[in-house]
Design an enzyme around this catalytic site. Structure first.
Site, PDB file in Angstrom:
ATOM      1  N   THR A 127       0.762  -1.324  -0.123  1.00 13.66           N
ATOM      2  CA  THR A 127       0.083  -0.027   0.124  1.00 13.66           C
ATOM      3  C   THR A 127       0.773   1.256  -0.065  1.00 13.66           C
ATOM      4  O   THR A 127       2.000   1.258   0.678  1.00 13.66           O
ATOM      5  CB  THR A 127      -0.898   0.129   1.090  1.00 13.66           C
ATOM      6  N   GLU A 129       0.353   3.572   1.839  1.00 10.80           N
ATOM      7  CA  GLU A 129       0.084   3.954   3.311  1.00 10.80           C
ATOM      8  C   GLU A 129       1.626   3.885   3.825  1.00 10.80           C
ATOM      9  O   GLU A 129       2.050   4.487   4.704  1.00 10.80           O
ATOM     10  CB  GLU A 129      -0.853   3.664   4.073  1.00 10.80           C
ATOM     11  N   TYR A 151      -2.009   0.523  10.715  1.00  7.69           N
ATOM     12  CA  TYR A 151      -2.115  -0.321   9.351  1.00  7.69           C
ATOM     13  C   TYR A 151      -0.828  -0.294   8.678  1.00  7.69           C
ATOM     14  O   TYR A 151      -0.250  -1.166   8.195  1.00  7.69           O
ATOM     15  CB  TYR A 151      -3.280   0.121   8.643  1.00  7.69           C
ATOM     16  N   LYS A 155       1.773  -3.076   7.319  1.00  4.81           N
ATOM     17  CA  LYS A 155       1.987  -3.520   5.742  1.00  4.81           C
ATOM     18  C   LYS A 155       3.568  -3.233   5.670  1.00  4.81           C
ATOM     19  O   LYS A 155       3.908  -4.049   4.536  1.00  4.81           O
ATOM     20  CB  LYS A 155       1.258  -2.586   5.124  1.00  4.81           C
TER      21      LYS A 155
END
Length: 363
Positions: A127, A129, A151, A155
């Site tokens: 991701t 992010e 999160y 990841k």
């Protein structure tokens, strides 16, 4: 016939990927979690396909992963399952870490222990992010990570454990660092779908106002159906490599709102700044969008913008020839306008029935 296993097959990406692989002649196996609530709406139209099979399992359960992978013995695994909501990861950080981080390790180990390390190719859904508090604009494969949520931190572990297994065991496993990708199948709690659905409901008189967080947040938004093609392409290369998948364009949440409401028949004007900013319906003067502190994250990512150059050169995937930002928003709003119209019709039927039962009349 190639066999593929998709975790997270009932999600937005998983359902589009399953369709794509079936079209390409794959035998597709999907892993789903047991639930008392039916959440298979996105894949219901392919469940009767003879080459589509479902298995109960969970990324938090090593034994179920071993059993499924050992039974199916897939040529390709697409690990898309996750607790994928950034805001929610602040509320359930331990669960997020268990599924999003350790879950990746469980998949890799299951493949290795089942004796498939030399034959099974693994795609890990990573991701944008990861870039979090960005250190470079736009972001590319070489940009340093600075994760800014539980999160994103989970990841990052997933990204590095994939890289470790690739180098330690010579496994074909790689990550696709996908920037925001949306569609009419996006979950209703995600901001883009929340906007498109609210625009449709406000336009049809079923909702008064939409509450959002930072309207100035910048994102690189693409169409999920286009992005799953990249997932497949990444596993078709001679050597395993990680890729950034993005459009190379950037838009604010405010812009998304303007386009969504426009396609729903409402022209917006924004006034104020920060927490005091509001979106006003130009035709009525009514405030239809307000900023709420409830939707600000403890640490917020505000500037994501991907550089898809490597994907263009090595995968032959050109986002300029795919769905545009405006087309994406229109697809989502058109879908939700139809969805809300059906809701309205159903509500009218229920109202008429209730009145008939009470008074013996039908309008």
């Amino acid at each position: 016939m190639k066999k593929a296993l998709i975790t997270g097959v009932t999600g937005q990406d998983g359902s589009y990927l399953a369709e794509l692989l079936l079209e390409k002649g794959y035998e597709v196996h999907g892993m789903i979690r047991r639930s008392s609530v039916d959440y298979r709406e996105r894949i219901s139209h392919i469940e009767d396909n003879e080459n589509f099979h479902l298995h109960y399992g969970d990324l938090a359960d090593s034994m179920s992963l071993m059993a499924i992978i050992g039974k199916v013995r897939p040529d390709e695994i697409y690990n898309l399952a996750a607790q994928s909501h950034v805001q929610v990861s602040f509320d359930v950080p331990e669960y997020t870490a268990d599924v999003v981080a350790t879950g990746v390790l469980r998949v890799l180990e299951a493949v290795r222990l089942c004796g498939l390390a030399d034959t099974c190719r693994i795609y890990q859904a990573s991701t944008s992010e990861l870039y979090g508090k960005v250190e470079e604009v736009p972001q590319r494969e070489t940009t340093p990570f600075h994760p800014y949520s539980p999160y994103a931190v989970a990841k990052q572990y997933g990204f590095w454990i994939v890289k470790e297994y690739r180098e330690a065991y010579n496994m074909y496993c790689c990550s696709g660092i996908l920037f925001n990708h949306e569609s009419e199948r996006r979950g209703e709690t995600f901001v883009t779908r929340k906007i498109s659905l609210a625009a449709a409901r406000i336009a049809q008189g079923l909702q008064d106002k939409l509450y959002l967080g930072n309207l100035s947040s910048l994102r690189d938004w693409g169409y999920a159906k286009d992005y799953v093609e990249c997932m497949w392409l990444i596993l078709q290369q001679d050597k395993p490599e990680d890729f950034v998948i993005a459009t190379g364009e950037q838009h604010s949440v405010r812009e998304f709102c303007q386009h969504a409401f426009h396609y729903a028949g409402i022209e917006l004007e924004f006034k104020g700044e920060g927490m005091d900013e509001v979106g006003i319906d130009k035709a009525t003067g009514k405030v239809v969008i307000e900023v709420s502190p409830d939707f600000y994250r403890p640490t917020d990512v505000v500037n994501l913008w991907g550089d898809p150059t490597k994907a263009k050169l090595k995968l032959g995937w050109d986002p300029a020839k795919k769905t545009t930002f405006e087309q994406l928003v229109k697809l989502m709003v058109d879908n939700d306008m139809a969805k809300v119209a059906i809701e309205r019709a159903g509500e009218q039927v229920r109202t008429n029935l209730a009145e008939y039962l009470e008074k013996g009349i039908v309008k």
